[in-house]
Design a protein around this motif. Sequence first.
Motif, short mmCIF file in Angstrom:
data_model
loop_
_atom_site.label_atom_id
_atom_site.label_comp_id
_atom_site.label_asym_id
_atom_site.label_seq_id
_atom_site.Cartn_x
_atom_site.Cartn_y
_atom_site.Cartn_z
N LEU A 185 0.84 -1.21 0.00
CA LEU A 185 0.00 0.00 0.00
C LEU A 185 0.87 1.25 0.00
O LEU A 185 0.59 2.23 -0.70
CB LEU A 185 -0.92 -0.01 1.22
CG LEU A 185 -1.83 1.21 1.40
CD1 LEU A 185 -2.78 1.35 0.21
CD2 LEU A 185 -2.62 1.10 2.70
N LEU A 186 1.97 1.22 0.79
CA LEU A 186 2.90 2.35 0.81
C LEU A 186 3.58 2.52 -0.55
O LEU A 186 3.73 3.65 -1.04
CB LEU A 186 3.96 2.12 1.90
CG LEU A 186 5.10 3.16 1.97
CD1 LEU A 186 4.55 4.54 2.29
CD2 LEU A 186 6.13 2.73 3.00
N VAL A 187 3.96 1.42 -1.16
CA VAL A 187 4.58 1.48 -2.49
C VAL A 187 3.63 2.11 -3.49
O VAL A 187 4.03 2.97 -4.29
CB VAL A 187 5.00 0.06 -2.94
CG1 VAL A 187 5.37 0.06 -4.42
CG2 VAL A 187 6.18 -0.43 -2.10
N ALA A 188 2.37 1.70 -3.45
CA ALA A 188 1.38 2.27 -4.38
C ALA A 188 1.18 3.76 -4.13
O ALA A 188 1.02 4.54 -5.07
CB ALA A 188 0.05 1.53 -4.24
N SER A 189 1.22 4.16 -2.85
CA SER A 189 1.06 5.58 -2.52
C SER A 189 2.24 6.40 -3.03
O SER A 189 2.07 7.49 -3.59
CB SER A 189 0.91 5.74 -1.01
OG SER A 189 0.84 7.11 -0.64
N LEU A 190 3.46 5.87 -2.87
CA LEU A 190 4.65 6.57 -3.37
C LEU A 190 4.62 6.66 -4.89
O LEU A 190 5.00 7.69 -5.47
CB LEU A 190 5.91 5.85 -2.89
CG LEU A 190 6.19 5.88 -1.38
CD1 LEU A 190 7.39 5.02 -1.03
CD2 LEU A 190 6.40 7.31 -0.90
N ALA A 191 4.18 5.58 -5.54
CA ALA A 191 4.08 5.61 -7.00
C ALA A 191 3.04 6.62 -7.46
O ALA A 191 3.22 7.28 -8.49
CB ALA A 191 3.73 4.21 -7.52
N ASP A 192 1.96 6.75 -6.70
CA ASP A 192 0.93 7.72 -7.03
C ASP A 192 1.49 9.14 -6.97
O ASP A 192 1.23 9.97 -7.85
CB ASP A 192 -0.24 7.58 -6.05
CG ASP A 192 -1.40 8.49 -6.40
OD1 ASP A 192 -2.07 8.20 -7.41
OD2 ASP A 192 -1.63 9.47 -5.68
N ARG A 193 2.30 9.44 -5.93
CA ARG A 193 2.92 10.76 -5.81
C ARG A 193 3.91 11.00 -6.95
O ARG A 193 3.97 12.10 -7.51
CB ARG A 193 3.61 10.89 -4.46
CG ARG A 193 2.67 10.94 -3.28
CD ARG A 193 3.44 10.93 -1.96
NE ARG A 193 2.54 10.98 -0.82
CZ ARG A 193 2.13 12.12 -0.24
NH1 ARG A 193 2.54 13.27 -0.73
NH2 ARG A 193 1.32 12.09 0.80
N ALA A 194 4.69 9.97 -7.28
CA ALA A 194 5.66 10.12 -8.36
C ALA A 194 4.95 10.34 -9.69
O ALA A 194 5.39 11.16 -10.51
CB ALA A 194 6.55 8.87 -8.42
#
Length: 287
Positions: free
Chosen positions: A119-128
């Motif tokens: 979930l954290l990885v997906a959130s970071l990818a969303d910001r990127a």
Amino acid sequence: MKRLRRTLLELWILVPLAGIVGFLGPFGTYLAGDFFARSLRWGGMLLGAYVLVRPTMMLWAWVADATRLPRGTVMIWGLTVSSIPMSFIWLYGGWNEISALDGLSGIMPFSVLCALTILLVASLADRADEHLLRNYQGPMQRLRATTEGQPAVAEAVLPVIRPEPVAVPSPLLTGEERPRLYARLGAQFEGDVLALESEDHYVRVHGLRGSDLLLMRLRDAIAEMDGVPGAQTHRSWWVAQDAVADFSRSGRAMDVVLTNGTRAPVARDSVDRLERSGFLPVKGVAD
């Protein structure tokens, strides 16, 4: 194309994450091979967790939108449920990296942690992804608009044509009366802004006979409406007061019907606030 870009960003974030975990060597794996070997093994485990968990995230997001419950709460509890089958895979997979977790009682919290890590990885990818779209997508959109014979507006695309509206909206604002958001809209946009709808990194601006899609956040779009009377009915919707034609209730669910026939959902936890502000009719009075 968007889904492929997001997937590549998420996999790219998993690479340094695997290196960090491989360097730390948790559960006694620090002495099991060199840094490169540990990173490869942990990277494989994280990739396995990604393959198992990521599809369920889309499922829980759909459940949150369908039930109009807070997405964060649904996502966390949903991923906890999704980690259960992953726990049994870890248990019977025979990985040395988690052999020290003492059976299912130790593997279960580890699986939940893996699910939340994805979930954290997906959130970071969303910001990127948002950063890339905001800073590098504009020139491409201008080029596409120019080649299609449309005005070269960086953040606008062709509208989706809707059926004829059922009512006539308020008079079109002109000149200095128009909010700043109008400057972003293409020449093909007709009438006043009736509503704003968040779609990932974009905002769909609903008008009389169509809509424009702008690359910006919903809260920024609302701010650029410069105080036009309206209300945020849902975390992904803002509706102009003059655009409200009717209200529709079905049990605890409620929608705002716009003058062009579009329906905007009303979040359950926003009903009281909107009734107090006068945007929505009080249920007893309306009935």
